[in-house]
Motif scaffolding. Structure first.
Motif, short mmCIF file in Angstrom:
data_model
loop_
_atom_site.label_atom_id
_atom_site.label_comp_id
_atom_site.label_asym_id
_atom_site.label_seq_id
_atom_site.Cartn_x
_atom_site.Cartn_y
_atom_site.Cartn_z
N LYS A 33 -20.14 13.56 -8.54
CA LYS A 33 -20.17 12.82 -7.28
C LYS A 33 -20.66 11.40 -7.52
N ASP A 34 -21.68 11.25 -8.36
CA ASP A 34 -22.23 9.92 -8.65
C ASP A 34 -21.22 9.04 -9.37
N GLN A 35 -20.33 9.65 -10.14
CA GLN A 35 -19.40 8.87 -10.95
C GLN A 35 -18.07 8.62 -10.25
N ASN A 36 -17.93 9.08 -9.00
CA ASN A 36 -16.64 8.96 -8.32
C ASN A 36 -16.78 8.30 -6.95
N VAL A 37 -17.45 7.16 -6.93
CA VAL A 37 -17.58 6.39 -5.69
C VAL A 37 -16.22 5.82 -5.32
N PRO A 38 -15.71 6.09 -4.10
CA PRO A 38 -14.38 5.61 -3.73
C PRO A 38 -14.36 4.09 -3.48
N LEU A 39 -13.26 3.47 -3.89
CA LEU A 39 -13.06 2.04 -3.67
C LEU A 39 -11.57 1.82 -3.48
N ASN A 40 -11.18 1.29 -2.32
CA ASN A 40 -9.77 1.07 -1.99
C ASN A 40 -9.53 -0.41 -1.75
N ILE A 41 -8.75 -1.02 -2.63
CA ILE A 41 -8.52 -2.47 -2.62
C ILE A 41 -7.10 -2.75 -2.18
N ALA A 42 -6.94 -3.58 -1.15
CA ALA A 42 -5.61 -3.94 -0.65
C ALA A 42 -5.14 -5.23 -1.31
N VAL A 43 -3.91 -5.22 -1.81
CA VAL A 43 -3.30 -6.42 -2.38
C VAL A 43 -2.10 -6.76 -1.51
N THR A 44 -2.12 -7.92 -0.87
CA THR A 44 -1.09 -8.26 0.09
C THR A 44 -0.66 -9.71 -0.05
N GLY A 45 0.36 -10.08 0.71
CA GLY A 45 0.91 -11.42 0.66
C GLY A 45 2.39 -11.37 1.01
N GLU A 46 3.04 -12.52 0.96
CA GLU A 46 4.47 -12.54 1.26
C GLU A 46 5.26 -11.95 0.11
N CYS A 47 6.51 -11.52 0.42
CA CYS A 47 7.34 -10.93 -0.62
C CYS A 47 7.61 -11.94 -1.72
N GLY A 48 7.64 -11.42 -2.96
CA GLY A 48 7.89 -12.28 -4.11
C GLY A 48 6.68 -13.03 -4.62
N SER A 49 5.50 -12.72 -4.08
CA SER A 49 4.30 -13.46 -4.48
C SER A 49 3.67 -12.94 -5.77
N GLY A 50 4.14 -11.80 -6.26
CA GLY A 50 3.58 -11.26 -7.50
C GLY A 50 2.53 -10.19 -7.26
N LYS A 51 2.55 -9.55 -6.07
CA LYS A 51 1.56 -8.52 -5.76
C LYS A 51 1.61 -7.36 -6.76
#
Length: 401
Positions: A39-57
């Motif tokens: 449990k200590d080693q599995n802290v959840p982290l959810n990162i959103a990567v966004t932008g306009e299409c073709g931006s290299g997301k």
């Protein structure tokens, strides 16, 4: 020692471990302590990567996960919009950390006015807004809405390597630092003109993350994320520098005392073999985390070989310890620790002292703590040194070409 340990465990977990100890159940005692460790080693982290299409997301998502665009686990890339819905991409070694590739903002399916609600903004810890040129009105609207939701966002200007290459060709007197400053100032001015105060823009090349502002982006996130999420984020980052490796080592070292205290709980079980079983099970788990965190497991090394052009066998040659590029097992660890007489004596004394009346169990607890603490520190040094050697080998190859 047990009193100190139980002050950092929740009431529920304290009860579960206490019950396991009182039942003299070796398997249950080991399982409960292992469960708490996981449990200590599995802290959840959810990162959103966004932008306009073709931006290299998608390329950014792949690069930050240490995956080549051609890898079977890679986010699909292309010159047209390839992300049609929110697509989560767990880190290959740490599935608790997820990079979500979001559809381009402002498309017919995801209009800017409804974008955050449609993608489910509440599940993300922070947002990275990417653009391949200037940040536009939709990017600014998104940033303002994220701010209203009291979440963090970071502007990333992508494909900087393309700009540098083009400028080298077109300019008679090329100056890289001047070009980078012009790009950065242009992005900042554009955001300010649209009403955003004091924006910070990070210049990034997904082709080579150690260049330009990616290290600064990592440093900024480290400062602004909560402590547990900060550790989770740092340990999934690619080894872009020797400083990054040192930071990972520092993060692991800060947890060694805690892990040793957790291991010491097993020494309180008055059953032969339980304490040693807990010690070794915990060591296997933590050392495996070391190997994964430094990218020295077999899949990571193979991905690094494909990414860098350094053959996998060449990377293995610079590794000195017996714990990298293998599956960490109790047998492997026991063989390694047996080479160090002081550790072997501690382990033997831990098991032997429990048979001494009254004082035996407290003595075993202390010996268990000392054995685990010294073992984890020693192995951490070995694994971190291997990571530095692998990084140096890859860096030499990059500089050569």
């Amino acid at each position: 020692m047990l009193l100190i340990l139980f002050t950092i465990i929740s009431a529920v977990e304290k009860t579960e471990i206490k019950e396991a100890l009182e039942k003299n159940d070796q398997n249950l005692a080991v399982a409960k302590i292992q469960e708490y460790l996981d449990k200590d080693q599995n802290v959840p982290l959810n990162i959103a990567v966004t932008g306009e299409c073709g931006s290299g997301k998608s390329s950014f998502v792949n690069a930050i996960r240490g995956i080549d665009n051609k890898d079977e686990k890679a986010a699909p890339t292309g010159c047209v919009e390839t992300t049609m819905e929110v697509t989560p991409y767990p880190h290959p070694n740490h599935p608790n950390v997820i990079f979500s590739d979001l559809p381009g903002i402002g498309t017919n399916n995801y209009p800017a006015a409804k974008y955050l609600k449609m993608v489910g903004f509440e599940k993300f810890d922070f947002f990275i807004i990417i653009s391949a040129d200037r940040f536009r009105e939709n990017d600014l609207k998104l940033a303002k809405e994220i701010r209203k939701m009291e979440k963090k966002f970071y502007f990333v200007r992508s494909k900087i390597d393309h700009n540098i290459r083009d400028e080298k060709i077109s300019q008679r007197e090329f100056n890289e630092e001047r070009t980078l400053t012009q790009i950065r100032n242009n992005c900042i001015q554009g955001l300010q003109d649209q009403g955003l105060q004091s924006p910070q823009v990070f210049l990034v090349s997904s082709f080579d993350l150690k260049l330009y502002d990616f290290p600064l982006l990592v440093e900024t996130l480290k400062e602004e994320l909560p402590e547990l999420q900060k550790d989770a984020f740092l340990l999934v980052m690619p080894n872009i520098s020797l400083d990054m490796i040192k930071e990972k080592k520092k993060t692991f070292k800060a947890k060694v005392k805690y892990w040793a205290m957790l291991s010491a709980a097993g020494a309180g079980v008055p059953v032969p073999g339980v304490s040693v079983a807990v010690d070794i099970a915990l060591l296997v788990s933590v050392v495996t985390t070391y190997v994964l965190g430094f990218g020295l497991d077999i899949p990571s090394l193979k991905r690094m070989a494909n990414y860098s052009g350094v053959p996998y066998e060449e990377l293995k040659k610079v590794i000195m310890s017996t714990l990298a590029a293998v599956k960490v097992t109790p047998e492997l660890l026991m063989r390694l620790l047996a080479q160090f007489s002081s550790l072997a004596l501690l382990l033997a004394a831990e098991e032997g002292t429990r048979f001494i009346p009254i004082l035996g169990i407290p003595a075993a607890v202390g010996l268990s703590f000392t054995f685990t603490y010294r073992s984890l520190n020693m192995i951490l040094d070995m694994i971190a040194d291997d990571a530095e050697r692998v990084f140096t080998r890859v860096a030499l190859q990059t500089q050569y070409f």
